[in-house]
Design an enzyme around this catalytic site. Structure first.
Site, PDB file in Angstrom:
ATOM      1  N   PHE A   2       0.841  -1.183   0.000  1.00  0.00           N
ATOM      2  CA  PHE A   2       0.000   0.000   0.000  1.00  0.00           C
ATOM      3  C   PHE A   2       0.885   1.244   0.000  1.00  0.00           C
ATOM      4  CE2 PHE A   2      -1.967  -3.519   2.259  1.00  0.00           C
ATOM      5  CZ  PHE A   2      -3.172  -3.658   1.616  1.00  0.00           C
ATOM      6  N   THR A  49      -7.912  -9.722   4.692  1.00  0.00           N
ATOM      7  CA  THR A  49      -8.436 -10.422   3.525  1.00  0.00           C
ATOM      8  C   THR A  49      -9.954 -10.316   3.503  1.00  0.00           C
ATOM      9  OG1 THR A  49      -6.598 -11.992   3.547  1.00  0.00           O
ATOM     10  CG2 THR A  49      -8.574 -12.633   2.318  1.00  0.00           C
ATOM     11  N   HIS A 101       1.598  -4.110   7.842  1.00  0.00           N
ATOM     12  CA  HIS A 101       2.081  -4.921   8.959  1.00  0.00           C
ATOM     13  C   HIS A 101       2.350  -3.987  10.136  1.00  0.00           C
ATOM     14  CE1 HIS A 101       3.797  -7.712   5.617  1.00  0.00           C
ATOM     15  NE2 HIS A 101       2.481  -7.796   5.711  1.00  0.00           N
ATOM     16  N   THR A 148       4.153  12.573   7.505  1.00  0.00           N
ATOM     17  CA  THR A 148       5.529  13.018   7.711  1.00  0.00           C
ATOM     18  C   THR A 148       5.694  13.501   9.142  1.00  0.00           C
ATOM     19  OG1 THR A 148       5.722  13.701   5.399  1.00  0.00           O
ATOM     20  CG2 THR A 148       7.312  14.623   6.947  1.00  0.00           C
TER      21      THR A 148
END
Length: 214
Positions: A2, A49, A101, A148
């Protein structure tokens, strides 16, 4: 993979529990026509999923590990979540590399408007073991949003939030004390490994990579 550019804010319809198994159902509209069973979806920074897709929602099974190591413990009916589909191979790379993750869970300290301005400052507390991967002007994902870092002091991280981001994500729904999913820049982890004892010496540093735009 992503990029941390949120495509839609979904709303949790239900979190169903059966023993140690959980399933979350999320209502959405914009990304739903693009999802099929088995596809990956980033839900507030967690790669899940999609299953049980209807005309109004999709569901995803939550492993015990996912429930314990993410901010999902605060999810309930009506909670807002950030949604992003995986980056296409021929797509524009607008954010930074986000894997979905979660590295750790932070805690919201404040989300406040800047005096005499129309932007905001998000301040969070992060786990101490993650601070070595976080640098000012570096990238990190908070709730799946590519952001950021404006400043880091100890375990406190401040991030400047523009109105567009505030309006199109779940940030304004968060309250002081809420947990948030964190994913540090994967490049920082690779740099750490390359510079660890026993590895060949390298002139690469995290600061050099940040200056180069990574």
């Amino acid at each position: 993979m992503f990029t941390g550019i949120v495509e839609e804010v979904g709303r949790v319809v239900a979190v169903k529990t059966s023993g140690q198994r959980r399933k979350v159902t999320v209502a959405c509209a914009q990304i739903l026509p693009q999802i099929k069973t088995g596809d990956s979806v980033s839900v507030s920074g967690v790669c899940l999923t999609a299953v049980d897709i209807t005309n109004e929602s999709f569901s995803a099974d939550l492993a015990q590990e996912t429930w314990q190591r993410t901010s999902f413990s605060r999810l309930k009916q009506g909670s807002l979540v950030n949604l992003e589909l995986p980056m296409r191979a021929n797509g524009r790379f607008d954010g930074h590399v986000v894997q979905g993750h979660v590295d750790g869970v932070g805690t919201v300290i404040s989300f406040a408007p800047v005096p005499d301005g129309n932007d905001y400052v998000l301040t969070i507390n992060v786990p101490s073991e993650l601070t070595r991967y976080i640098v000012a002007k570096g990238s990190m994902a908070i709730e799946g949003i590519s952001l950021t870092v404006a400043a880091i002091e100890g375990t406190q991280v401040r991030v400047a939030i523009i109105p567009h981001t505030a309006e199109l994500t779940n940030l304004q729904s968060l309250e002081t004390g809420d947990p948030v999913n964190l994913e540090v820049d994967v490049i920082a982890k690779y740099v750490e490994k390359m510079m660890s004892p026993g590895k060949a010496s390298s002139s690469i540093t995290l600061e050099k990579l940040v200056r180069a735009g990574f």
